[in-house]
Design an enzyme around this catalytic site. Structure first.
Site, short mmCIF file in Angstrom:
data_model
loop_
_atom_site.label_atom_id
_atom_site.label_comp_id
_atom_site.label_asym_id
_atom_site.label_seq_id
_atom_site.Cartn_x
_atom_site.Cartn_y
_atom_site.Cartn_z
CD GLU A 1 -3.22 1.34 0.33
OE1 GLU A 1 -2.95 2.92 -0.09
OE2 GLU A 1 -3.34 0.75 0.05
CG ASP B 1 3.90 3.22 -7.01
OD1 ASP B 1 2.92 2.64 -7.11
OD2 ASP B 1 3.58 4.18 -6.93
CG ASP C 1 -8.35 5.67 -10.07
OD1 ASP C 1 -8.79 5.48 -10.27
OD2 ASP C 1 -7.12 6.04 -8.95
CE LYS D 1 -11.23 12.63 -16.59
NZ LYS D 1 -10.86 14.63 -16.40
CD GLU E 1 -10.94 -2.71 4.40
OE1 GLU E 1 -10.36 -2.32 5.34
OE2 GLU E 1 -10.84 -2.48 3.76
CE1 TYR E 2 -13.54 2.68 -0.76
CE2 TYR E 2 -11.38 1.54 -1.32
CZ TYR E 2 -11.79 2.53 -0.86
OH TYR E 2 -11.37 4.16 -1.08
#
Length: 219
Positions: A69, A96, A118, A122, A197-198
Site C-alpha cells: 500500500e 508503490d 482505481d 479517462k 471494505e469497499y
C-alpha cells in the site's frame, strides 16, 4: 482520493518492524525470511485498510501474504487492525505497487490480488490501470508460468477492459463472475470470498461485484 493524516501512524510503523517493511527491494528473493514458515507467497497490490488480506491470512495459514500500500495512513490502519491477531504469515509493505518486479524475483510469487483498483476511466489514463499490459508484464515476471491473478471490482467498464487486456496478453480466464455475491450464495459454501471494505460498501447499495481469476500460461 485524499487520505486524512493519522498522527499516530509514524509511531506505530516505527514500533512494529517485525510486521511492516519499508525497504521491499532489500528482500527481493528473500521474502521467506520475513515469515515463520516457508510457504507459497501471495501478494495484494493496493491493500487498503487490510480487511481482505487479514481475512485471507486467518483463513489460509498454509500461505504467506504480503500487502502493498502506498498511503502511509491507510497502511497504518491495516497494521493496527492486524497486530492483535499476531499472524505469522502476514507482512505489510509501504511502497508503490508499480514496483512489484523490483520487490520480488522472477517466480517468487504464487498469486497476486488486485481488489477495487482505481478505474482511471479517462482514455488518456489507460496506462495507469493496474490491468494495463505493462503491469501485466511485471506480474508475469514475478509470478512465472502458471501463476494466478485474482481481480475484483465494482466498475463494469474496468472489468470489461481487464478481460480484454488479459486475454490479449495471453492469460487464461479460469473464473468469471458478473455478480460475485449471488454466485457465492448459490454455491452453498463452495465458492470462497473474503470481502474488502469497499466491497461491503458497494454490495450494501445493491451494486454487483465482478471477479475474475486468470492464469498466466504455462510454457
Amino acid at each position: 482520493m485524499r487520505v486524512r493524516n493519522k498522527p499516530w501512524a509514524d509511531d506505530l510503523i516505527t514500533e512494529n518492524p517485525q510486521a511492516i517493511v519499508l525497504n521491499p527491494e532489500h528482500y527481493r528473493g528473500q521474502w521467506q525470511s520475513r515469515f515463520k514458515s516457508v510457504q507459497p507467497l501471495h501478494v495484494e497490490i493496493g491493500t487498503g485498510k487490510g480487511q481482505f488480506l487479514i481475512g485471507m491470512a486467518v483463513a489460509h495459514p498454509e500461505f504467506n501474504f504480503v500487502g502493498i500500500e502506498l498511503q502511509k495512513s491507510v497502511l497504518a490502519a491495516a497494521l493496527k487492525q492486524s497486530l492483535p491477531a499476531e499472524l505469522p504469515n502476514l507482512q505489510w509493505v509501504l511502497a508503490d505497487g508499480q514496483g512489484v518486479n523490483d520487490f520480488f524475483e522472477p517466480r517468487e510469487v504464487t498469486q497476486l490480488y488486485l481488489n477495487f483498483s482505481d478505474p482511471w476511466p479517462k482514455t488518456r489514463h489507460e496506462k495507469r490501470r493496474l490491468t494495463y499490459k505493462s503491469f501485466l508484464k511485471s506480474y508475469a515476471e514475478v509470478l512465472g508460468d502458471g501463476g494466478q491473478l485474482q481481480f475484483k471490482t465494482d466498475n463494469r467498464h474496468l472489468f470489461e477492459y481487464s478481460i480484454m487486456s488479459m486475454t490479449s496478453f495471453g492469460l487464461n480466464l479460469t473464473e468469471l463472475s458478473l455478480d460475485l455475491h449471488a454466485d457465492v450464495a448459490a454455491s452453498q459454501g463452495e465458492l470462497e470470498n473474503i470481502e474488502t471494505e469497499y466491497e461491503q460498501k458497494f454490495a450494501a447499495k445493491g451494486q454487483p461485484i465482478y471477479r475474475l481469476v486468470a492464469q498466466f500460461p504455462k510454457k
